[in-house]
Structure formats: C-alpha cells, structure tokens
Write a protein that holds these residues in place. Sequence first.
Motif, short mmCIF file in Angstrom:
data_model
loop_
_atom_site.label_atom_id
_atom_site.label_comp_id
_atom_site.label_asym_id
_atom_site.label_seq_id
_atom_site.Cartn_x
_atom_site.Cartn_y
_atom_site.Cartn_z
N ASP A 1 0.81 -1.21 0.00
CA ASP A 1 0.00 0.00 0.00
C ASP A 1 0.84 1.26 0.00
O ASP A 1 1.97 1.28 0.51
CB ASP A 1 -0.87 -0.02 1.26
CG ASP A 1 -2.15 0.76 1.08
OD1 ASP A 1 -2.40 1.27 -0.02
OD2 ASP A 1 -2.91 0.85 2.06
N ASP A 2 0.26 2.34 -0.55
CA ASP A 2 0.85 3.67 -0.36
C ASP A 2 0.13 4.40 0.78
O ASP A 2 0.37 5.58 1.00
CB ASP A 2 0.81 4.49 -1.66
CG ASP A 2 -0.60 4.82 -2.12
OD1 ASP A 2 -1.56 4.26 -1.55
OD2 ASP A 2 -0.76 5.64 -3.04
N VAL B 1 -2.89 5.34 0.99
CA VAL B 1 -3.85 6.32 0.49
C VAL B 1 -4.96 5.54 -0.22
O VAL B 1 -4.69 4.76 -1.12
CB VAL B 1 -3.17 7.31 -0.49
CG1 VAL B 1 -4.19 8.22 -1.14
CG2 VAL B 1 -2.10 8.13 0.24
N THR C 1 -5.94 6.22 -4.35
CA THR C 1 -4.97 5.92 -5.41
C THR C 1 -5.02 4.42 -5.67
O THR C 1 -4.83 3.62 -4.76
CB THR C 1 -3.54 6.31 -4.97
OG1 THR C 1 -3.25 5.69 -3.71
CG2 THR C 1 -3.41 7.82 -4.83
#
Length: 241
Positions: free
Chosen positions: A173-174, A176, A179
């Motif tokens: 994951d980022d 966020v 996204t």
Amino acid sequence: NLGVITIPVIVHIVYNTASQNVSDAQINSQIAVLNDDFRATNSDVSQVPSLFAGVVADVEINFVLDQVIRKQTTRTSFGTNDAIKFDSQGGSNVVTPGTHLNMWIGPIGGGILGYAQFPGGSSSTDGVVVDPLYFGTTGTATAPFDGGRTMTHEVGHWLNLRHIWGDGRCNRDDFVDDTPRSDRPNYGCPGFPTTHCRTTDMTMNYMDYVNDDCMYMFSAGQKERMRALFAPGGVRESILP
Ligand code: ARG
Ligand code: ZN
Ligand code: CA
C-alpha cells in the motif's frame, strides 16, 4: 481546517561548475511550479481523465522563498548519502529545519534526479535534494524532466507520500485509499488506460515515475495524508506560524 498553509523555503545552491550555480530566475521558476502543483492551478490538470477527475486535490499548501545560500564546492558529485547537507563534507548545513523546508540543489550523479527525507528523521538532514539538471523550468533544466516536477515529487515524499505503487506488489500500500493499487512504476508517457493489478493506474500522479509532462495531480487522499502532518501534535506542526 488549517486553510492554506505557507511553507518558507531555504534553497542551498551547492555548485562545482559555474553552470550549476543556477540563476535566481531558475529558482523562482521552481517555486512557481510548486505553487501551481500544490494548488491545482497547473494548466495540465485539465488532462486528468474523467475516471480520476473527482479526486484531483488542491492541497492548499504554498511555498515562499525565504533565503538562497550559494556555496562553491570542490566535490563533483554527492551521491545520496546526505554529504551535500554538511559544511564538513563539502556541502551546506541545514538552516532552521523546524520552521523551513530546506532544498539542496547540487550535483548528485548516477543519473539520480532527486531524493527526499520522510518526516520523522534527523533534523540535520531534513529536506529535499534535486540535481540542477532537473530543477525548475529554465536554465540547466533538461527534458523530459524540465517541468519542475522532480521537486513536486520530492516535496511529496517530504510530506509523507509514498510512491503511488507502494514500492511493492499489488497489495503493498501507499497508505492512500483513492490511489489505485499497482505493482510497478510507470515511465515515459503512458497511454490511458494503463492497467496493473486489474485496476487502472493513476499514472498522471506526481508520485509515479513518468515524465514531467505526464504527471499533473495529487489525490484527495494524498492531500489528507500530507496535511495531517500539520495538525496539532503532527510532525511538521512547527512549520506553522
Ligand atoms: N527518482 C526520484 C525519486 O524517487 C524522482 C523521480 C521524479 N520523476 C519525475 N518525473 N520528475 O524520488
Ligand atoms: Zn520518489
Ligand atoms: Ca492506494
């Protein structure tokens, strides 16, 4: 709601050759790109596909040039080990990192455009580094990275953003939500749609690896993650007046 946040900037021009001693105009061109990109007043934001138009964010951060420090060095390249941030290593010492964003502009070498320190690191190295070849939009700036977007990307990291693909496989994951997941960076200027992990990549996000002309948005979720740093108790709260 904090409203529009102003971040004062210290620019260190650490030059070996005369051309690396970039002009005030080139510095100002970079500050102007940051102010467009973090307020979604960049003209290319109109290219965001309708799939993502609803999450385009005005991050409501602006940048004001506070001080330029120019220093000649005998070093021809600095790499990414933070030597550029220390007088004792041929660089230039950080200035008031609690209240300012420090930007070091100097020869990195190795084809590296720039790098950043995430929030929470040592204050002596807090800030971002960009090579003069990829800084601003005039002077030494070199295509296809002459749109000032390397700095937009690095300041994104400095404000806690990860790469859009989460630096991993589909489920890395980022952190966020808005996204889409992906498993790789995109380069050059990808067509739309570009699909990885069975979702359409947000290739036009500043935190991908595409050319400067092909990145033109932050998302609402990224805005929230960045601005959380300025909330009471946040890591960058001390920037606020
Ligand atoms: N490689 C650098 C980083 O990961 C910067 C990439 C910037 N990309 C650009 N199109 N200007 O921090
Ligand atoms: Zn990056
Ligand atoms: Ca995500």
